[in-house]
Design an enzyme around this catalytic site. Sequence first.
Site, mmCIF file in Angstrom:
data_model
loop_
_atom_site.group_PDB
_atom_site.id
_atom_site.type_symbol
_atom_site.label_atom_id
_atom_site.label_comp_id
_atom_site.label_asym_id
_atom_site.label_seq_id
_atom_site.Cartn_x
_atom_site.Cartn_y
_atom_site.Cartn_z
ATOM 1 N N THR A 1 -4.686 13.580 5.563
ATOM 2 C CA THR A 1 -3.265 13.743 5.902
ATOM 3 C C THR A 1 -3.031 15.055 6.658
ATOM 4 O O THR A 1 -2.354 15.087 7.688
ATOM 5 C CB THR A 1 -2.392 13.679 4.640
ATOM 6 O OG1 THR A 1 -2.744 12.509 3.910
ATOM 7 C CG2 THR A 1 -0.916 13.620 4.987
ATOM 8 N N SER B 1 -6.814 5.633 3.940
ATOM 9 C CA SER B 1 -6.847 4.703 2.803
ATOM 10 C C SER B 1 -7.115 3.289 3.282
ATOM 11 O O SER B 1 -7.850 2.527 2.642
ATOM 12 C CB SER B 1 -5.512 4.729 2.062
ATOM 13 O OG SER B 1 -5.400 5.908 1.315
ATOM 14 N N LYS C 1 0.866 -1.183 0.000
ATOM 15 C CA LYS C 1 0.000 0.000 0.000
ATOM 16 C C LYS C 1 0.895 1.223 0.000
ATOM 17 O O LYS C 1 1.852 1.309 0.780
ATOM 18 C CB LYS C 1 -0.864 -0.008 1.272
ATOM 19 C CG LYS C 1 -1.782 1.170 1.380
ATOM 20 C CD LYS C 1 -3.148 0.848 0.812
ATOM 21 C CE LYS C 1 -3.982 2.065 0.542
ATOM 22 N NZ LYS C 1 -3.884 2.595 -0.820
ATOM 23 N N GLN D 1 7.291 3.816 3.779
ATOM 24 C CA GLN D 1 5.876 3.430 3.855
ATOM 25 C C GLN D 1 5.679 2.151 4.685
ATOM 26 O O GLN D 1 4.647 1.990 5.339
ATOM 27 C CB GLN D 1 5.353 3.227 2.424
ATOM 28 C CG GLN D 1 3.848 3.240 2.289
ATOM 29 C CD GLN D 1 3.273 4.647 2.270
ATOM 30 O OE1 GLN D 1 3.806 5.522 1.613
ATOM 31 N NE2 GLN D 1 2.185 4.865 2.984
ATOM 32 N N ASP E 1 -0.571 10.702 -4.511
ATOM 33 C CA ASP E 1 0.571 11.372 -3.868
ATOM 34 C C ASP E 1 0.760 12.663 -4.675
ATOM 35 O O ASP E 1 -0.185 13.114 -5.336
ATOM 36 C CB ASP E 1 1.829 10.473 -3.892
ATOM 37 C CG ASP E 1 2.980 11.039 -3.058
ATOM 38 O OD1 ASP E 1 2.837 11.120 -1.833
ATOM 39 O OD2 ASP E 1 4.015 11.428 -3.625
ATOM 40 N N LYS F 1 5.119 1.792 -3.214
ATOM 41 C CA LYS F 1 5.069 3.173 -3.732
ATOM 42 C C LYS F 1 5.263 3.103 -5.247
ATOM 43 O O LYS F 1 5.855 2.149 -5.750
ATOM 44 C CB LYS F 1 6.192 4.017 -3.114
ATOM 45 C CG LYS F 1 5.986 5.510 -3.258
ATOM 46 C CD LYS F 1 5.038 6.057 -2.203
ATOM 47 C CE LYS F 1 4.646 7.487 -2.499
ATOM 48 N NZ LYS F 1 3.846 8.081 -1.415
ATOM 49 N N LYS G 1 5.491 3.376 8.275
ATOM 50 C CA LYS G 1 4.324 4.242 8.450
ATOM 51 C C LYS G 1 3.057 3.395 8.518
ATOM 52 O O LYS G 1 2.227 3.563 9.404
ATOM 53 C CB LYS G 1 4.245 5.209 7.260
ATOM 54 C CG LYS G 1 3.101 6.184 7.362
ATOM 55 C CD LYS G 1 2.925 6.986 6.090
ATOM 56 C CE LYS G 1 4.184 7.731 5.702
ATOM 57 N NZ LYS G 1 3.934 8.743 4.676
HETATM 58 P P1 NDP Z 1 0.507 18.067 -3.919
HETATM 59 O O1 NDP Z 1 0.975 17.722 -5.291
HETATM 60 O O2 NDP Z 1 -0.952 18.228 -3.685
HETATM 61 O O3 NDP Z 1 1.228 19.382 -3.402
HETATM 62 C C1 NDP Z 1 2.610 19.532 -3.303
HETATM 63 C C2 NDP Z 1 2.850 21.000 -2.980
HETATM 64 O O4 NDP Z 1 4.221 21.228 -2.682
HETATM 65 C C3 NDP Z 1 2.522 21.918 -4.131
HETATM 66 O O5 NDP Z 1 1.991 23.106 -3.607
HETATM 67 C C4 NDP Z 1 3.898 22.156 -4.766
HETATM 68 O O6 NDP Z 1 3.991 23.345 -5.511
HETATM 69 C C5 NDP Z 1 4.708 22.272 -3.517
HETATM 70 N N1 NDP Z 1 6.144 22.097 -3.720
HETATM 71 C C6 NDP Z 1 6.814 21.182 -4.457
HETATM 72 N N2 NDP Z 1 8.135 21.347 -4.333
HETATM 73 C C7 NDP Z 1 8.291 22.385 -3.482
HETATM 74 C C8 NDP Z 1 9.407 23.035 -2.916
HETATM 75 N N3 NDP Z 1 10.644 22.648 -3.207
HETATM 76 N N4 NDP Z 1 9.189 24.050 -2.041
HETATM 77 C C9 NDP Z 1 7.945 24.462 -1.743
HETATM 78 N N5 NDP Z 1 6.846 23.889 -2.255
HETATM 79 C C10 NDP Z 1 7.025 22.873 -3.105
HETATM 80 O O7 NDP Z 1 1.122 16.936 -2.974
HETATM 81 P P2 NDP Z 1 0.616 16.483 -1.541
HETATM 82 O O8 NDP Z 1 0.190 17.658 -0.754
HETATM 83 O O9 NDP Z 1 -0.281 15.339 -1.708
HETATM 84 O O10 NDP Z 1 1.983 15.889 -0.942
HETATM 85 C C11 NDP Z 1 2.957 16.700 -0.317
HETATM 86 C C12 NDP Z 1 3.926 15.823 0.446
HETATM 87 O O11 NDP Z 1 3.203 15.042 1.416
HETATM 88 C C13 NDP Z 1 4.696 14.788 -0.368
HETATM 89 O O12 NDP Z 1 5.961 14.587 0.225
HETATM 90 C C14 NDP Z 1 3.864 13.538 -0.201
HETATM 91 O O13 NDP Z 1 4.621 12.354 -0.429
HETATM 92 C C15 NDP Z 1 3.460 13.673 1.237
HETATM 93 N N6 NDP Z 1 2.293 12.896 1.625
HETATM 94 C C16 NDP Z 1 1.094 13.082 1.010
HETATM 95 C C17 NDP Z 1 -0.005 12.385 1.422
HETATM 96 C C18 NDP Z 1 -1.369 12.645 0.856
HETATM 97 O O14 NDP Z 1 -2.326 12.074 1.365
HETATM 98 N N7 NDP Z 1 -1.511 13.490 -0.129
HETATM 99 C C19 NDP Z 1 0.100 11.332 2.459
HETATM 100 C C20 NDP Z 1 1.377 11.293 3.117
HETATM 101 C C21 NDP Z 1 2.429 12.018 2.668
HETATM 102 P P3 NDP Z 1 3.682 23.377 -7.087
HETATM 103 O O15 NDP Z 1 2.206 23.567 -7.163
HETATM 104 O O16 NDP Z 1 4.466 24.548 -7.554
HETATM 105 O O17 NDP Z 1 4.171 22.081 -7.656
#
Ligand code: NDP
Length: 449
Positions: free
Chosen positions: A212, A381, A93, A114, A169, A129, A117
Amino acid sequence: MSLKNLYLSNIYETVKKRNKNEPEFLQAVEEVLSSLEVVVDRRPEIEKNGVIERLVEPERMIQFRVPWVDDRGKVNVNRAFRVEFNSAIGPYKGGLRLHPTVNASVIKFLGFEQIFKNALTSLPMGGGKGGSDFDPKGKSDGEIMRFCQSFMTELCRHIGPDTDVPAGDIGVGGREIGYMFGQYKRITNTFAGILTGKGLEYGGSLFRTEATGYGLCYYTQQMLTHLCNTSFEGKTVVISGSGNVAIYAAQKATNLGAKVVAMSDSCGYVYDENGIDVETVKQIKEVKRGRISEYSQKVKSAKYFDGCKNIWTIPCDIALPCATQNELDEQSAKTLIKNGVICVAEGANMPCTQNAVSQLIQNNIPFGPGKAANAGGVACSGLEMSQNSIRYSWTFKEVDQKIQDIMKNIFTQGYDASREYGFDGNMVVGSNISGFNKVCNAMISQGIV
Ligand code: NDP
């Protein structure tokens, strides 16, 4: 960081030799192994059963090509992966990431994390993943659909409700999951719970979007209560990112009485001393798929700054990095400490470099590692999988309550393990140990497989 235990240091040398060009994967392995020295010393059966050797090598790593046609009729080819890392406690998962930085190292680091976690959630899920170096930015709906369909045409051979259940993700939200689910159903002629993060009309969980970010705040609440003797009320919070995790962390932190003063995307960050209006961020990022810079055009009290790293120079009580890996480095950690931060918790996966984490821990700043703090998403999930199996749907309130209980339990397990092994309140060591012990026990029970 050097490993003192000979068994572990020999394994790490082999991992380095075998995975030479995979810095993110090596970083994740080293971090976990260094927490496990005390456990390996105490439990000789780990070495006898070769548990760690098996744990650091994925059960299966699939790489495939994804050909798709863009709106101009040009053929494009992307590279995609699925790592099925460990199935000791349940079907693989873990999410699917669509981003140009995706490669084998990133997917393996995420898959490895993962495992622990998922174990921490106490739900029956193994670690996996996947993803591709496809860049969804600027693509039309049609292009996204054709990519997702082509991606699933290959992936469908490897997944199944009792084998491997991917989720979203970075770059994969409800739209992409919908296209992938549709393609799976069409090819296999089965309506099965093979993906989570689905739309509400076809088996999705009512709470998945919030899970999350809200879960991160529930975990941080535990840290604030038990390690800082305080709460979110009246605190200033900085959150990096403005994607799914960041938006719902901002929403919950605000609901709990805090003021979120800054958010970012990969181009820059906005600062608003009056507090960020989350609904405006949602409009820009979720509805329009726009840039965070647009926020300062809509809200006059906000300022926009180019470049995202300096977000950590803004003084705050609580820092929640929710964007991407290695976005908060040692210097940023030092600045946060100098500015009086009292608690840092990772919403993203491994957003803090190892040196940043060391800085925080050495300075006694409570630090919540992603594998514990952001586990609310995968926990939800897991609940979605249960709902699909019994063909039932819980209400938003019911799932919210279950996630609150799970996050509290994740904190308690990690905290108790930190104390049991002599690292009082070190949530990195405590979470690694409590997640590991469950997987280890299952691996030993199942023999050498
Ligand atoms: P999204 O794609 O929804 O959002 C990612 C965000 O981070 C966007 O706003 C992106 O900007 C921004 N970003 C990317 N690179 C950078 C950087 N270097 N500095 C600042 N901002 C940046 O992803 P998620 O919110 O789903 O995921 C975010 C993190 O959380 C990841 O590491 C993911 O693996 C982790 N995660 C997510 C889960 C989930 O349920 N969604 C569960 C557990 C972990 P831009 O729009 O410009 O690309």
